[in-house]
Scaffold this motif. Structure first.
Motif, PDB file in Angstrom:
ATOM      1  N   THR A  53     -12.826 -15.462 -15.560  1.00  0.00           N
ATOM      2  CA  THR A  53     -11.905 -16.388 -14.660  1.00  0.00           C
ATOM      3  C   THR A  53     -12.471 -17.785 -14.417  1.00  0.00           C
ATOM      4  OG1 THR A  53     -12.417 -15.339 -12.871  1.00  0.00           O
ATOM      5  CG2 THR A  53     -10.387 -14.648 -13.822  1.00  0.00           C
ATOM      6  N   THR A  56     -12.285 -20.142 -17.463  1.00  0.00           N
ATOM      7  CA  THR A  56     -11.308 -19.840 -18.523  1.00  0.00           C
ATOM      8  C   THR A  56     -10.755 -21.078 -18.989  1.00  0.00           C
ATOM      9  OG1 THR A  56     -10.750 -17.509 -17.830  1.00  0.00           O
ATOM     10  CG2 THR A  56      -9.049 -18.770 -18.830  1.00  0.00           C
ATOM     11  N   THR A 281      -6.633 -15.865 -22.113  1.00  0.00           N
ATOM     12  CA  THR A 281      -5.692 -15.225 -21.354  1.00  0.00           C
ATOM     13  C   THR A 281      -4.463 -15.180 -21.826  1.00  0.00           C
ATOM     14  OG1 THR A 281      -5.090 -16.798 -19.884  1.00  0.00           O
ATOM     15  CG2 THR A 281      -7.089 -15.529 -19.187  1.00  0.00           C
TER      16      THR A 281
END
Length: 438
Positions: A53, A56, A281
């Motif tokens: 994360t 990202t 994602t």
């Protein structure tokens, strides 16, 4: 520290994937409805994404816009817009717009493939049916808005001819050369189903043209338009039924436009050292789809506007540019994917790119454009004129005969390439009697 090492390993392993495989594999994953490993991908990706994360956003930009080799063509898009306003040289604007759209089409396929990890194979397959030919659809809708009906018809016809003759021919030829010691084979049942759909599309396009040129219409000019709109609705229903047929009924038909058969899937899974995981994602994939589609729409506008000027400056017929040049350059990444998989002896995926794309255009994109033209008040019909209709009819017959044995070799590929050269020469000397682009 561990997270950084995992990220580095992932980036290094991704470099082994050639840029041209994105669109082809998007078709594979998209219609791979019965593959259980897709679900496992989604489960694995949840923990993987949690560890990624922090990096990202920047990583997403790197993967989508920088990493793939084909992205070196991205600057040609802004350059085309700049030339449009500074010089007004339509030939260069058209050429650079084509080059700028090429990587966008490939990246659209990649983003759709990434999204399929999260939404599942079924919905992912339906998305691929749309985004697989999103470039052609956007260009066609923009041309329809400008009343350039002949450009729409000829560019879509050119995409079908290019995929069925040039792409499939080059794939068969290179695959036959690399595997001359063996006979390459593919799923014959799936090829027969797609050949039947292509023949149905030819029937839908043939009847309005025959009705027009035999002067047997009840109301001249109106009957062929009404028949085209009715036939388009029927073709859309047939294509939806075909998707349902692939989804639910017959797993053995998955290879064309739906990924490889089960044996081929196992080979692909064995070739990878680790479980495949998404690179970006879910929301990033959706965001990139929106951004890329918007950018394709912008470039398509400049492309269509410069088409007639490019024809005049290059001294080439609009029909030749629409039928030959536009599909070759616009589908360059897809063409390379088909050839690459043929060289790896994965002909089922090759046919998924070539024949599957032709089926989508003929049974979905063309009828869709007729319906969109109906909504816009444009008289878009299935009367592609006698010369274009005859070309499509003969092409489908030739390819259907080539596929009926379920095998390929370099001689079959050479024959398809030579047939495409004849088609290209024919359109170079062809004068369109009904051009709406002037």
């Amino acid at each position: 520290m561990m997270g950084g090492e995992e990220e580095k390993i992932d980036l290094d392993s991704d470099e082994e994937i050639p840029f041209t495989s994105s669109q082809a594999t998007s078709k594979v994953h998209g219609f791979d409805f019965e593959a259980p490993h897709v679900g496992s991908h989604a489960k694995v990706s949840n923990s993987w994404l949690f560890k990624q994360t922090r990096a990202t956003p920047l990583r997403s930009i790197y993967i989508v816009l920088i990493k793939a080799k084909i992205n070196v063509l991205l600057p040609f898009g802004p350059l085309a817009i700049l030339l449009h306003y500074l010089t007004g040289k339509h030939g260069w604007v058209f050429f650079f717009s084509l080059l700028g759209i090429t990587p966008l089409a490939e990246r659209l396929g990649y983003a759709t493939e990434q999204l399929a990890f999260y939404i599942g194979p079924t919905v992912g397959g339906l998305l691929n049916a749309t985004f697989g030919n999103a470039t052609e659809m956007i260009i066609s809708i923009y041309a329809l808005k400008n009343g350039m009906i002949r450009v729409v018809q000829q560019s879509l016809l050119g995409s079908i001819l290019s995929n069925m003759l040039l792409v499939l021919g080059c794939a068969f030829f290179t695959g036959g050369i690399f595997h001359h010691q063996k006979v390459q084979s593919f799923n014959k049942a799936a090829a027969v189903v797609n050949s039947g759909l292509l023949l149905m599309a030819v029937m839908g396009i043939l009847f309005p043209a025959v009705l027009h040129f035999t002067h047997s219409e009840v109301h001249f000019g109106k009957s062929e338009l009404s028949l085209s709109r009715f036939s388009s609705c029927i073709m859309l229903v047939a294509y939806a039924s075909y998707l349902f047929f692939q989804l639910r009924s017959q797993p053995k038909y998955d290879s064309i436009d739906g990924g490889p058969v089960n044996e081929e899937r196992n080979v692909i899974e064995e070739d990878s050292d680790e479980i495949e995981v998404p690179d970006i994602t879910q929301w990033e994939a959706i965001g990139w789809l929106a951004i890329l589609t918007l950018w394709v729409s912008v470039l398509s506008g400049y492309l269509v506007d410069a088409l007639q000027g490019a024809s005049d400056s290059w001294n080439m017929p609009v029909a030749f540019i629409s039928v030959i040049l536009l599909p070759i350059v616009g589908n360059a990444a897809e063409h390379a994917s088909a050839i690459m998989f043929a060289m790896k002896d994965k002909l089922d995926i090759t046919l998924g790119v070539a024949i599957g794309s032709s089926t989508q255009i003929s049974m979905f994109v063309i009828p869709f454009c007729v319906v969109v033209g109906w909504i816009m008040g444009q008289p878009m019909d299935l009367n592609f004129q006698l010369f274009e209709t005859a070309t499509l009819f003969i092409t489908v017959l030739v390819v259907a005969f080539m596929l009926q044995e379920g095998t390929s070799n370099y001689f079959k590929g050479l024959m398809l390439i030579l047939c495409y050269l004849i088609v290209a020469a024919s359109f170079f000397v062809h004068v369109d009697p009904k051009s709406d682009s002037n």
